[in-house]
Design a protein around this motif. Structure first.
Motif, mmCIF file in Angstrom:
data_model
loop_
_atom_site.group_PDB
_atom_site.id
_atom_site.type_symbol
_atom_site.label_atom_id
_atom_site.label_comp_id
_atom_site.label_asym_id
_atom_site.label_seq_id
_atom_site.Cartn_x
_atom_site.Cartn_y
_atom_site.Cartn_z
ATOM 1 N N PHE A 265 0.795 -1.373 0.183
ATOM 2 C CA PHE A 265 -0.037 -0.015 -0.145
ATOM 3 C C PHE A 265 0.915 1.146 0.047
ATOM 4 C CE2 PHE A 265 -3.061 -2.940 2.307
ATOM 5 C CZ PHE A 265 -3.870 -2.877 1.115
ATOM 6 N N TRP A 266 2.035 1.076 -0.021
ATOM 7 C CA TRP A 266 3.105 2.192 0.114
ATOM 8 C C TRP A 266 3.917 2.550 -1.060
ATOM 9 C CZ3 TRP A 266 2.718 6.096 3.154
ATOM 10 C CH2 TRP A 266 3.650 7.373 3.372
ATOM 11 N N ASP A 267 3.994 3.812 -1.552
ATOM 12 C CA ASP A 267 4.676 4.086 -2.851
ATOM 13 C C ASP A 267 6.061 4.767 -2.488
ATOM 14 O OD1 ASP A 267 5.702 5.598 -5.030
ATOM 15 O OD2 ASP A 267 3.420 5.744 -6.174
ATOM 16 N N PHE A 268 7.239 4.313 -2.721
ATOM 17 C CA PHE A 268 8.262 4.703 -2.110
ATOM 18 C C PHE A 268 8.838 5.747 -2.931
ATOM 19 C CE2 PHE A 268 8.331 0.633 0.234
ATOM 20 C CZ PHE A 268 8.738 0.946 1.285
ATOM 21 N N LYS A 269 8.399 6.201 -4.292
ATOM 22 C CA LYS A 269 8.957 7.145 -5.127
ATOM 23 C C LYS A 269 8.290 8.333 -4.670
ATOM 24 C CE LYS A 269 10.609 7.034 -9.936
ATOM 25 N NZ LYS A 269 10.533 6.358 -11.108
ATOM 26 N N GLU A 270 6.721 8.154 -4.384
ATOM 27 C CA GLU A 270 6.082 9.593 -4.125
ATOM 28 C C GLU A 270 6.098 9.758 -2.596
ATOM 29 O OE1 GLU A 270 5.118 11.237 -6.340
ATOM 30 O OE2 GLU A 270 5.662 9.917 -8.142
ATOM 31 N N ASP A 271 6.573 8.727 -1.777
ATOM 32 C CA ASP A 271 6.619 8.846 -0.312
ATOM 33 C C ASP A 271 5.135 8.961 0.221
ATOM 34 O OD1 ASP A 271 7.835 8.614 2.137
ATOM 35 O OD2 ASP A 271 8.098 10.751 2.111
ATOM 36 N N HIS A 272 3.991 8.208 -0.231
ATOM 37 C CA HIS A 272 2.978 8.429 0.438
ATOM 38 C C HIS A 272 2.118 6.828 -0.169
ATOM 39 C CE1 HIS A 272 0.955 9.203 -3.674
ATOM 40 N NE2 HIS A 272 1.862 10.323 -3.674
ATOM 41 N N VAL A 273 0.557 6.803 0.221
ATOM 42 C CA VAL A 273 0.122 5.786 -0.125
ATOM 43 C C VAL A 273 0.199 5.410 -1.711
ATOM 44 C CG1 VAL A 273 -2.367 4.859 -0.224
ATOM 45 C CG2 VAL A 273 -1.364 5.793 1.927
ATOM 46 N N ALA A 274 0.051 4.166 -2.144
ATOM 47 C CA ALA A 274 0.281 3.729 -3.413
ATOM 48 C C ALA A 274 -1.025 3.880 -4.248
ATOM 49 C CB ALA A 274 0.851 2.329 -3.393
ATOM 50 N N GLN A 275 -1.423 5.018 -4.469
ATOM 51 C CA GLN A 275 -2.956 5.602 -4.937
ATOM 52 C C GLN A 275 -2.966 4.761 -6.437
ATOM 53 O OE1 GLN A 275 -5.143 7.289 -3.253
ATOM 54 N NE2 GLN A 275 -6.259 6.488 -4.927
ATOM 55 N N PHE A 276 -1.914 4.576 -7.185
ATOM 56 C CA PHE A 276 -1.634 4.043 -8.747
ATOM 57 C C PHE A 276 -2.304 2.409 -8.482
ATOM 58 C CE2 PHE A 276 2.451 2.719 -7.421
ATOM 59 C CZ PHE A 276 2.618 1.618 -8.037
ATOM 60 N N LEU A 277 -1.836 1.701 -7.434
ATOM 61 C CA LEU A 277 -2.132 0.403 -7.331
ATOM 62 C C LEU A 277 -3.756 0.291 -6.698
ATOM 63 C CD1 LEU A 277 -1.390 -2.455 -7.492
ATOM 64 C CD2 LEU A 277 -0.691 -2.461 -5.103
ATOM 65 N N LEU A 278 -3.896 1.179 -5.883
ATOM 66 C CA LEU A 278 -5.538 1.305 -5.349
ATOM 67 C C LEU A 278 -6.521 1.729 -6.673
ATOM 68 C CD1 LEU A 278 -5.187 3.108 -1.991
ATOM 69 C CD2 LEU A 278 -5.214 0.569 -2.371
#
Length: 498
Positions: free
Chosen positions: A188-201
């Motif tokens: 659930f975490w996007d390391f590149k954007e440093d927030h919740v992985a919205q693209f996968l959700l």
């Protein structure tokens, strides 16, 4: 007279829930207990499925806490902070009344594999690996996608999703919360954007509002409610100040925080867990990368996790089916020691517990190679099994080195397969690393993590100043013999793969 202060650690496993009390000043564990004493049940309605009732974890946690408080005489008011370790990657779903909607889909359930694979193919390896540092795989997000598609009526009633440790913390505090480390292990975490992985959700059609509120891994995460205090004997307001998945927590328990440091376990499955100081990933996704306990946007600390399914489970199978009947593990080790390094040409490929991520999710099965009916005996098979397990560790560690990890020292608890001289010496000699064995476990580590989170300890060095080093194993002068056996094993594995 000074009143002693204590820290409580809980380790929520799939077999049991363990509780430990650590006295703050001495750093010593004064009481520990786990429940149940036989393995907790796992529900498997279909092949590849594995579920547990989260309410069972809470019951086992209460029974374990009651036992250590009764045995030690420690009162709830003497406990200054609580830390929680837990089985990773599970999915717990609750409704708006915080009631569990279905049994938890736990870490070893494989039903969501196609959902993660489809997302990986649709979104692309570059997008997934550069942002998630992993394939979506069989992690919590994919499990939630399975629920969404297969149980749509139930899905409509989900208020929050969480990990197993988040659930136990919620029962203590009344608040569904999680950490960046937890979000990262669920994909659930996007390391590149440093927030919740919205693209996968967005790909799965999951609303981000279902994710629990974020709290720091170390720090105030909630306080014991009056209801939980009445159930547990803890004091109202006792802070929960640390939580982490079992493998990051095992690393913490062994004081592994910095780049290049390695923690390992060798129980039913085996794990090598190393810390990276830069954002990186394996392009073939043969190892998993998550936020380590001390990761932040200011300091990159990633845990690279190599998991080998066929570890202690192979050793146990050999004991049941190959070794002389009634033999103990200690006696098995002595039997294996009658055979020279390399098992006189016998190699065992240990991957008989399902698909292995380090083999790019191939399912090769376990196989035995090089048997000569006139030369080899049970002792050769016993030794070859242990060597094969170690070789699989070293095979995966080659991937970690490709990612830039300099493996010179391995920290481990003196338990399970690390009790075997053959296992330890083979690992030291093939890897070239020094092995340090310590007296600790996950629940004690969670307690000390709570002490860090509550600022009772200044930092991790102070928290683990009393960590007892039991044994050091260095590579020997006969490394070439071990390396020759490993090369033969790897050649046989490559023949299977190719």
């Amino acid at each position: 007279m000074t009143v002693k202060q204590y820290l409580l650690g809980l380790d929520v496993g799939s077999s049991s829930v363990k509780a430990s009390l650590v006295e703050v000043e001495s750093g010593k564990c004064v009481a520990t207990a786990f429940y149940p004493e036989s393995e907790a049940p796992i529900i498997s309605h279909q092949p590849g499925w594995a579920e547990q009732d989260p309410e069972m974890w809470w019951t086992h946690a209460k029974l374990s806490m009651a036992r250590i408080m009764n045995e030690s005489g420690v009162k709830g008011s003497d406990i200054k902070a609580i830390g929680i370790s837990y089985q990773m990657h599970g999915l717990v779903c609750v409704d708006k009344d915080l009631k569990v909607l279905r049994p938890s889909i736990i870490w070893c359930d494989s039903r969501a594999v196609p959902y993660g694979q489809k997302a990986f193919e649709a979104l692309g390896s570059e997008q997934c690996l550069s942002h998630l540092l992993n394939s979506p795989g069989n992690f919590t997000a994919a499990k939630l996608a399975w629920v969404k598609e297969n149980e749509p009526d139930l899905y409509q009633h989900i208020y929050r999703v969480m990990l197993p440790g988040d659930y136990v913390a919620m029962r203590l505090s009344g608040e569904p919360r999680t950490t960046v480390s937890g979000l990262s292990e669920g994909m659930f975490w996007d390391f590149k954007e440093d927030h919740v992985a919205q693209f996968l959700l967005d790909y799965y059609g999951i609303d981000a509002s279902l994710l629990s509120e974020q709290v720091p891994t170390f720090g105030l995460q909630g306080e014991v409610t009056a209801e939980a205090a009445a159930e547990t004997g803890l004091a109202v307001g006792t802070p929960i100040t640390y939580r982490a998945g079992d493998q990051p927590n095992n690393a913490l328990s062994l004081n592994v925080f910095n780049p290049g440091e390695i923690a390992s376990t060798a129980g039913t499955s085996g794990v090598v867990y190393g810390v990276l100081g830069n954002v990186n990933y394996d392009p073939k996704s043969r190892v998993n990368t998550f936020a380590h306990v001390n990761h932040s946007h200011l300091q990159t600390r990633l845990g690279v996790l190599l998991c080998i399914n066929g570890t202690g489970i192979l050793n146990a199978w050999i004991r049941r089916n190959v070794a002389p009947e009634g033999i103990s593990y200690v006696e098995m080790n002595h039997l294996a020691e009658t055979v020279p390094v390399g098992s006189e040409g016998v190699s065992i490929i240990p991957f008989g517990n399902g698909a292995e991520r380090v083999l790019e999710n191939r399912e090769t099965g376990c196989s035995v190679h090089g048997i000569n009916f006139n030369t080899h005996s049970k002792a050769h098979l016993v030794r070859a099994a242990q060597e094969g397990i170690v070789f699989s560790f070293c095979y995966g560690m080659e991937v970690m080195r490709e990612m830039g990890m300099d493996i010179r020292k391995i920290h481990a608890g003196r338990a399970n397969m690390f009790l075997s001289d053959i296992f330890r010496n083979t690992l030291a000699n093939v890897s070239g690393a020094t092995i340090e064995l310590y007296d600790t476990d996950g629940s004690v580590g969670a307690a000390k993590g709570a002490g860090i989170g509550a600022s009772i300890y200044r930092d991790h060095d102070e928290a683990f100043a009393t960590l007892e080093k039991l044994q050091v194993i260095e590579p020997g002068n006969d490394r070439d013999t071990y390396l020759s056996a490993y090369a033969r094993w790897k050649e046989r594995l490559n023949q299977i793969i190719n």
